[in-house]
Design a protein around this motif. Structure first.
Motif, PDB file in Angstrom:
ATOM      1  N   UNK A 179       0.836  -1.204   0.000  1.00 15.25           N
ATOM      2  CA  UNK A 179       0.000   0.000   0.000  1.00 15.25           C
ATOM      3  C   UNK A 179       0.867   1.249   0.000  1.00 15.25           C
ATOM      4  N   UNK A 180       1.959   1.202   0.728  1.00 16.07           N
ATOM      5  CA  UNK A 180       2.860   2.353   0.757  1.00 16.07           C
ATOM      6  C   UNK A 180       3.484   2.587  -0.614  1.00 16.07           C
ATOM      7  N   UNK A 181       3.818   1.511  -1.322  1.00 17.95           N
ATOM      8  CA  UNK A 181       4.400   1.654  -2.659  1.00 17.95           C
ATOM      9  C   UNK A 181       3.406   2.317  -3.614  1.00 17.95           C
ATOM     10  N   UNK A 182       2.145   1.907  -3.525  1.00 16.83           N
ATOM     11  CA  UNK A 182       1.138   2.501  -4.408  1.00 16.83           C
ATOM     12  C   UNK A 182       0.979   3.987  -4.131  1.00 16.83           C
ATOM     13  N   UNK A 183       0.946   4.362  -2.856  1.00  9.16           N
ATOM     14  CA  UNK A 183       0.837   5.777  -2.528  1.00  9.16           C
ATOM     15  C   UNK A 183       2.084   6.548  -2.983  1.00  9.16           C
ATOM     16  N   UNK A 184       3.263   5.914  -2.818  1.00  7.82           N
ATOM     17  CA  UNK A 184       4.503   6.582  -3.226  1.00  7.82           C
ATOM     18  C   UNK A 184       4.538   6.787  -4.743  1.00  7.82           C
ATOM     19  N   UNK A 185       4.020   5.823  -5.481  1.00 10.01           N
ATOM     20  CA  UNK A 185       3.957   5.991  -6.938  1.00 10.01           C
ATOM     21  C   UNK A 185       3.056   7.164  -7.312  1.00 10.01           C
ATOM     22  N   UNK A 186       1.910   7.227  -6.675  1.00 12.14           N
ATOM     23  CA  UNK A 186       0.989   8.321  -6.953  1.00 12.14           C
ATOM     24  C   UNK A 186       1.620   9.666  -6.597  1.00 12.14           C
ATOM     25  N   UNK A 187       2.335   9.701  -5.472  1.00  5.79           N
ATOM     26  CA  UNK A 187       2.996  10.950  -5.078  1.00  5.79           C
ATOM     27  C   UNK A 187       4.049  11.362  -6.105  1.00  5.79           C
ATOM     28  N   UNK A 188       4.842  10.387  -6.555  1.00  4.63           N
ATOM     29  CA  UNK A 188       5.901  10.703  -7.521  1.00  4.63           C
ATOM     30  C   UNK A 188       5.319  11.203  -8.833  1.00  4.63           C
ATOM     31  N   UNK A 189       4.252  10.559  -9.305  1.00  3.17           N
ATOM     32  CA  UNK A 189       3.630  10.995 -10.547  1.00  3.17           C
ATOM     33  C   UNK A 189       3.008  12.385 -10.399  1.00  3.17           C
ATOM     34  N   UNK A 190       2.392  12.609  -9.223  1.00  4.25           N
ATOM     35  CA  UNK A 190       1.794  13.924  -9.003  1.00  4.25           C
ATOM     36  C   UNK A 190       2.869  15.001  -8.920  1.00  4.25           C
ATOM     37  N   UNK A 404      -2.427  22.453  -4.042  1.00  3.73           N
ATOM     38  CA  UNK A 404      -1.265  23.303  -3.902  1.00  3.73           C
ATOM     39  C   UNK A 404      -1.220  24.067  -2.600  1.00  3.73           C
ATOM     40  N   UNK A 405      -2.010  23.619  -1.596  1.00  2.00           N
ATOM     41  CA  UNK A 405      -2.063  24.307  -0.305  1.00  2.00           C
ATOM     42  C   UNK A 405      -1.037  23.782   0.683  1.00  2.00           C
ATOM     43  N   UNK A 406      -0.298  22.768   0.343  1.00  2.00           N
ATOM     44  CA  UNK A 406       0.706  22.213   1.249  1.00  2.00           C
ATOM     45  C   UNK A 406       1.879  21.694   0.434  1.00  2.00           C
ATOM     46  N   UNK A 407       2.916  21.255   1.137  1.00  2.00           N
ATOM     47  CA  UNK A 407       4.121  20.770   0.455  1.00  2.00           C
ATOM     48  C   UNK A 407       4.156  19.253   0.450  1.00  2.00           C
ATOM     49  N   UNK A 408       5.040  18.730  -0.377  1.00  2.00           N
ATOM     50  CA  UNK A 408       5.205  17.269  -0.433  1.00  2.00           C
ATOM     51  C   UNK A 408       5.731  16.722   0.876  1.00  2.00           C
ATOM     52  N   UNK A 409       6.506  17.531   1.604  1.00  3.86           N
ATOM     53  CA  UNK A 409       7.060  17.076   2.872  1.00  3.86           C
ATOM     54  C   UNK A 409       5.960  16.799   3.882  1.00  3.86           C
ATOM     55  N   UNK A 410       4.963  17.666   3.958  1.00  2.00           N
ATOM     56  CA  UNK A 410       3.856  17.454   4.887  1.00  2.00           C
ATOM     57  C   UNK A 410       3.033  16.235   4.485  1.00  2.00           C
ATOM     58  N   UNK A 411       2.858  16.036   3.180  1.00  2.00           N
ATOM     59  CA  UNK A 411       2.115  14.857   2.715  1.00  2.00           C
ATOM     60  C   UNK A 411       2.858  13.567   3.058  1.00  2.00           C
ATOM     61  N   UNK A 412       4.154  13.565   2.809  1.00  2.00           N
ATOM     62  CA  UNK A 412       4.933  12.355   3.110  1.00  2.00           C
ATOM     63  C   UNK A 412       4.982  12.093   4.606  1.00  2.00           C
ATOM     64  N   UNK A 413       5.052  13.134   5.410  1.00  2.00           N
ATOM     65  CA  UNK A 413       5.043  12.956   6.862  1.00  2.00           C
ATOM     66  C   UNK A 413       3.720  12.343   7.312  1.00  2.00           C
ATOM     67  N   UNK A 414       2.620  12.798   6.751  1.00  2.00           N
ATOM     68  CA  UNK A 414       1.313  12.236   7.080  1.00  2.00           C
ATOM     69  C   UNK A 414       1.223  10.773   6.665  1.00  2.00           C
ATOM     70  N   UNK A 415       1.716  10.471   5.481  1.00  2.00           N
ATOM     71  CA  UNK A 415       1.676   9.074   5.024  1.00  2.00           C
ATOM     72  C   UNK A 415       2.601   8.183   5.849  1.00  2.00           C
TER      73      UNK A 415
END
Length: 447
Positions: A179-190, A404-415
């Motif tokens: 599940x983490x890999x799938x989310x990481x793929x989506x994050x990278x593509x986004x 665009x209201x937050x950074x990738x760092x905050x998203x990755x920290x949440x995940x």
């Protein structure tokens, strides 16, 4: 050659080439080759099947079962000491018909063939109480052997359950990693899409790729743990190779049938290790009685009937019989009796100490297992709550990043918090199962 090398060097270091190289797009995460799926075991068992097979192949259980068989044989032998012994004998002798008298030197002739048969019996009328003490001792040893067999079976079951749950734990961690890999793929593509339109930085793309690499590493770790646990499970159930575990229907905590106080009292009184220690104490005390029996006299009764004949025929011949009643008493045997008594009393004293220590050990073990059981129950509850909170937070942070209201760092920290909560939930569930299995192993039965 030197001029050509310098020309190539200048071409590579040209600003336009450098910029072209930096601008070259990296392969999309979705286009990268996936991790090779490890070969799964061809054998898969349920927990009940694993326990049944392990009890048949466990060498300690087989050895304990052999001890029970030997103890039962010793118990029959102790009972047989009360019965008389019976034996039969027969013989035949052939000699030359002419014999030389060594004194006179004369030669005489005549038959010198003899045939005989006999039947004899003996019975110990009184042994000073040794037979009774030996019988009590063998019965106690049989009880100790049976209790030890129960304890070995419980230990074998605990080993299988631990290995079985470790396989399931690794399976759960694999699911979390996927599940983490799938989310990481989506994050990278986004992140790459946002970079292409200028709403993200190169750092966002690199962070997302690093998270994807970490997720893949977690999957490899979980797969390795699953392989190791499957091999251990296969060895325990007698399979040459890895064995997979079939998922359980329910991993939720179940209430105990007894209250904690009643459970502690029952286990301390009826635990296989306690029963074995009690039986060993009874056997040692019976050994003291057997040693003291040497101070009393022995009375024995014996009888015999014999038949003799010079011809190999059942007719004719001579018969004789005898009956004997005897008493014996060793007045002095070089202090051997005293040594036997001292050794027997020492063994009884040691057995008494071992029994007290076994009871304390079982009581402490039950308390520790119950505490661990309560702790894991609470951890399961906390982990469930953490997973719910983390899932909701990931939804919010994902939507905010999309807008665009937050950074990738905050998203990755949440995940990352979600991954940790899911991992803690998997660990807590199987820690609970193992803690309950340990408590059942102390009790020697399911709870």
């Amino acid at each position: 050659m030197t001029a050509l090398a310098l020309g190539l060097l200048g071409w590579v270091s040209a600003p336009g080439v450098v910029l072209a190289q930096q601008a070259a797009p990296a392969a999309s995460p979705s286009q990268r080759p996936e991790l090779a799926e490890p070969k799964r075991p061809s054998v898969s068992v349920t927990l009940e099947e694993a326990i049944t097979r392990a009890l048949k192949t466990n060498p300690q259980v087989a050895q304990a079962a052999g001890t029970v068989t030997n103890s039962e044989a010793a118990e029959r032998s102790a009972f047989g000491a009360y019965l008389p012994s019976l034996s039969a004998n027969a013989s035949g002798s052939l000699a030359s018909s002419e014999r030389l008298d060594p004194e006179t030197g004369a030669v005489s002739s005549g038959s010198n063939d003899t045939y005989s048969a006999g039947l004899s019996a003996s019975w110990d009328v009184f042994t000073g109480g040794e037979r009774g003490a030996n019988q009590r001792q063998t019965k106690a040893q049989s009880s100790a052997a049976e209790a030890q067999l129960t304890a070995q079976r419980a230990t074998a079951i605990l080993d299988v359950e631990r290995s079985f749950y470790e396989v399931l734990r690794a399976q759960g961690l694999e699911e979390v990693a996927r599940s983490r890999i799938e989310r990481a793929k989506q994050n990278a593509e986004a992140a790459e899409r946002r970079l292409s339109v200028g709403s993200a930085t190169r750092s966002d793309v690199l962070r997302s790729r690093l998270d994807l690499t970490t997720a893949r590493e977690s999957l490899l770790t979980a797969q390795t743990q699953r392989t190791s646990a499957s091999l251990a499970l296969g060895r325990l159930i007698g399979e040459d190779g890895p064995v997979d575990a079939k998922p359980l229907d329910n991993l939720e905590p179940k209430p105990l049938a007894l209250t904690e106080e009643a459970l502690v009292n029952e286990i301390v009184a009826r635990a296989p290790s306690v029963l074995s220690a009690e039986a060993n104490l009874r056997a040692s005390e019976a050994g003291v009685g057997a040693a003291k029996s040497a101070y009393l006299p022995r009375v024995g009764l014996s009888a015999g009937y014999n038949w003799f004949n010079d011809d190999p025929a059942f007719t004719g011949g001579r018969t004789s019989w005898s009956v004997r009643l005897g008493l014996s008493y060793p007045i002095f045997d070089g202090f051997l009796r005293e040594e036997r008594v001292v050794r027997a009393r020492t063994a009884a004293s040691v057995s008494q100490t071992q029994l007290a220590d076994t009871r304390r050990s079982v009581s402490a073990g039950v308390g520790q297992s119950l505490s661990q059981l309560h702790l894991t129950e609470e951890r399961i509850t906390f982990a469930k709550q953490s997973v719910e909170v983390a899932e909701e937070d990931v939804k919010v942070q994902t939507e905010r990043y999309r807008l665009g209201a937050t950074t990738i760092l905050e998203l990755l920290t949440s995940q990352e918090s979600l991954v940790q909560a899911q991992t803690d939930l998997v660990a807590a569930r199987f820690d609970y199962q193992i803690a309950r299995a340990e408590l059942e192993a102390l009790a020697g039965r399911p709870l």
